[in-house]
Design an enzyme around this catalytic site. Structure first.
Site, PDB file in Angstrom:
ATOM      1  N   ARG A 216     -13.843  -7.376  -1.879  1.00 37.03           N
ATOM      2  CA  ARG A 216     -13.225  -7.109  -0.571  1.00 37.03           C
ATOM      3  C   ARG A 216     -12.626  -5.693  -0.534  1.00 37.03           C
ATOM      4  O   ARG A 216     -11.989  -5.238  -1.469  1.00 37.03           O
ATOM      5  CB  ARG A 216     -12.125  -8.141  -0.327  1.00 37.03           C
ATOM      6  CG  ARG A 216     -11.375  -7.977   0.997  1.00 37.03           C
ATOM      7  CD  ARG A 216     -10.076  -7.219   0.850  1.00 37.03           C
ATOM      8  NE  ARG A 216      -9.345  -7.118   2.090  1.00 37.03           N
ATOM      9  CZ  ARG A 216      -8.282  -6.326   2.259  1.00 37.03           C
ATOM     10  NH1 ARG A 216      -7.848  -5.590   1.268  1.00 37.03           N
ATOM     11  NH2 ARG A 216      -7.676  -6.258   3.412  1.00 37.03           N
TER      12      ARG A 216
ATOM     13  N   THR B 283      -0.436   0.825   6.870  1.00 37.36           N
ATOM     14  CA  THR B 283      -0.251  -0.297   5.943  1.00 37.36           C
ATOM     15  C   THR B 283      -0.124  -1.586   6.747  1.00 37.36           C
ATOM     16  O   THR B 283       0.560  -1.616   7.771  1.00 37.36           O
ATOM     17  CB  THR B 283       0.981  -0.123   5.043  1.00 37.36           C
ATOM     18  OG1 THR B 283       1.126  -1.318   4.258  1.00 37.36           O
ATOM     19  CG2 THR B 283       2.255   0.142   5.814  1.00 37.36           C
ATOM     20  N   GLY B 284      -0.801  -2.612   6.308  1.00 39.72           N
ATOM     21  CA  GLY B 284      -0.748  -3.878   7.041  1.00 39.72           C
ATOM     22  C   GLY B 284      -1.987  -4.696   6.744  1.00 39.72           C
ATOM     23  O   GLY B 284      -2.719  -4.404   5.787  1.00 39.72           O
TER      24      GLY B 284
ATOM     25  N   THR C  19       0.893  -1.142   0.000  1.00 36.61           N
ATOM     26  CA  THR C  19       0.000   0.000   0.000  1.00 36.61           C
ATOM     27  C   THR C  19       0.929   1.188   0.000  1.00 36.61           C
ATOM     28  O   THR C  19       2.091   1.053   0.368  1.00 36.61           O
ATOM     29  CB  THR C  19      -0.869  -0.001   1.288  1.00 36.61           C
ATOM     30  OG1 THR C  19      -1.956  -0.918   1.110  1.00 36.61           O
ATOM     31  CG2 THR C  19      -1.459   1.338   1.637  1.00 36.61           C
TER      32      THR C  19
ATOM     33  N   GLY D 189     -10.337  -3.094   2.081  1.00 38.84           N
ATOM     34  CA  GLY D 189      -9.511  -3.108   3.288  1.00 38.84           C
ATOM     35  C   GLY D 189      -9.663  -1.846   4.109  1.00 38.84           C
ATOM     36  O   GLY D 189     -10.647  -1.107   3.988  1.00 38.84           O
ATOM     37  N   ASP D 190      -8.682  -1.596   4.953  1.00 41.75           N
ATOM     38  CA  ASP D 190      -8.723  -0.450   5.872  1.00 41.75           C
ATOM     39  C   ASP D 190      -8.389   0.876   5.193  1.00 41.75           C
ATOM     40  O   ASP D 190      -8.785   1.943   5.673  1.00 41.75           O
ATOM     41  CB  ASP D 190      -7.712  -0.662   7.008  1.00 41.75           C
ATOM     42  CG  ASP D 190      -6.286  -0.809   6.477  1.00 41.75           C
ATOM     43  OD1 ASP D 190      -6.081  -1.600   5.524  1.00 41.75           O
ATOM     44  OD2 ASP D 190      -5.385  -0.122   6.982  1.00 41.75           O
TER      45      ASP D 190
ATOM     46  N   GLY E 283      -5.322  -5.411   6.580  1.00 42.74           N
ATOM     47  CA  GLY E 283      -6.457  -4.507   6.703  1.00 42.74           C
ATOM     48  C   GLY E 283      -7.562  -4.960   7.638  1.00 42.74           C
ATOM     49  O   GLY E 283      -8.162  -4.157   8.347  1.00 42.74           O
TER      50      GLY E 283
HETATM   51  N1  ASP Z   1      -3.938  -2.449   4.340  1.00 37.01           N
HETATM   52  C1  ASP Z   1      -4.092  -2.860   2.986  1.00 37.01           C
HETATM   53  C2  ASP Z   1      -5.317  -3.703   2.827  1.00 37.01           C
HETATM   54  O1  ASP Z   1      -5.591  -4.506   3.707  1.00 37.01           O
HETATM   55  C3  ASP Z   1      -2.962  -3.660   2.464  1.00 37.01           C
HETATM   56  C4  ASP Z   1      -1.613  -3.181   2.797  1.00 37.01           C
HETATM   57  O2  ASP Z   1      -1.406  -2.249   3.547  1.00 37.01           O
HETATM   58  O3  ASP Z   1      -0.702  -3.788   2.264  1.00 37.01           O
HETATM   59  O4  ASP Z   1      -5.971  -3.592   1.820  1.00 37.01           O
END
Ligand code: ASP
Length: 311
Positions: free
Chosen positions: A204, A227-228, A176, A206-207, A230
């Site tokens: 789907r 980032t992580g 991200t 994410g966050d 989600g």
């Molecule tokens: N947070 C993002 C998601 O879950 C993905 C990411 O940060 O790599 O969509």
């Protein structure tokens, strides 16, 4: 004039020195440096924090190395469905888009939502119609194609496995991009953009585009871009949690970031990190994963660029 500062990320995950070739290491670092300095230049020219975070994120979205915009991963159906958000810390205005296809720079579309709609979040076909009505040009599928992403997807497309970016393990890949900035007037802003998870299905989301989870900005506390994984970041309402610890408990920026990323999220099982800064120009770049692509620049200081734990 207020202290100027900007920080960016390009995703977190199992990123170790051993997992990148020296050419990849150089390419990522050069891209991060370019993006953070582009944003910083705008701040120096007196542009607002929103302009700076948008520009820095556009630069990362245009680079196929990162899972956002051009480099977005493939969904189960072989599409690129992108999420993005932007927020102004002065007014608490926000714009977000989810599951959009064909948009070169989803962060620009989220800015258009902030500025030209009465809404905060638009999704799918509706967001694309809004884009058309606001003069956005659509890019062909080929613009988003990269053989690296295609290979990643080909390995899992016939299974129910979905994966985030940047790791060896198939079920734990994070990717991200995001930026936070404070401008000469002391206003903060944040922006985040992603292609989400490889092989994701059922639209789907994410966050990243959820205000308070992946993206948040408030002049009184801080600006945050996450980032992580989600699903965990949404349930832990990470970005707003950092802000709340500052607002209600009087934590410093670093204390709030450490409490959320290095303690709460770890106990919760949420791998990843975030970038944050406040109106005074303090910056924090915490992550609980092996690595996080990151960079920052404050006032006249040298640009910092890091990937691994030790920098
Ligand atoms: N947070 C993002 C998601 O879950 C993905 C990411 O940060 O790599 O969509």
């Amino acid at each position: 004039m207020n202290n100027l500062a900007i920080a960016i990320h390009g995703g977190a995950g199992t990123i170790t020195k051993a997992s990148l070739t020296s050419d990849q290491d150089k390419a990522y670092k050069a891209a991060l440096k370019e993006a953070v300095e582009l944003g910083y230049k705008l701040l120096q020219e007196g542009k607002c924090a929103l302009d700076a975070v948008e520009q820095a994120v556009v630069s990362l979205e245009d680079n196929p190395l990162f899972n956002a915009g051009r480099g977005s991963v493939f969904s189960k159906e072989g599409r690129h469905e992108m999420d993005a958000a932007i927020m102004c810390g002065q007014t608490l205005e926000a714009g977000a888009v989810a599951g959009v296809q064909g948009i070169r720079n989803p962060v620009r579309l989220s800015r258009a939502v902030l500025q030209h709609s009465d809404h905060v979040m638009l999704s799918g076909y509706g967001a694309e119609e809004f884009a058309r009505n606001n003069g956005f040009a659509f890019a062909p599928e080929s613009y988003f194609f990269s053989s690296h992403r295609y290979k990643q997807w080909s390995e899992v497309r016939d299974s129910d496995v979905f994966m985030l970016d940047h790791t060896e393990q198939v079920d734990e890949k994070y990717g991200t991009v995001g930026a936070v900035a404070v401008d000469s007037k002391g206003n903060v802003a944040s922006a985040t953009s992603t292609g989400g998870m490889t092989n994701k299905r059922y639209n789907r989301i994410g966050d990243t585009p959820i205000i308070g989870s992946g993206t948040y900005a408030n002049n009184n506390t801080c600006a945050v871009s996450c980032t992580g994984h989600g699903e965990f970041f949404m349930r832990a309402v990470v970005a707003y949690d950092v802000s709340c610890l500052i607002e209600y408990k009087g934590y410093s920026l670093q204390q709030a970031c450490d409490a959320v990323v290095m303690d709460k999220l770890v106990k919760f099982g949420g791998e990843g990190g975030l970038i944050a800064l406040n109106a005074a120009g303090e910056v924090a770049l915490p992550f609980n994963s092996e690595g996080m692509y990151r960079a920052s620049k404050r006032n006249q200081e040298e640009t910092f660029v890091g990937i691994y734990r030790e920098g």
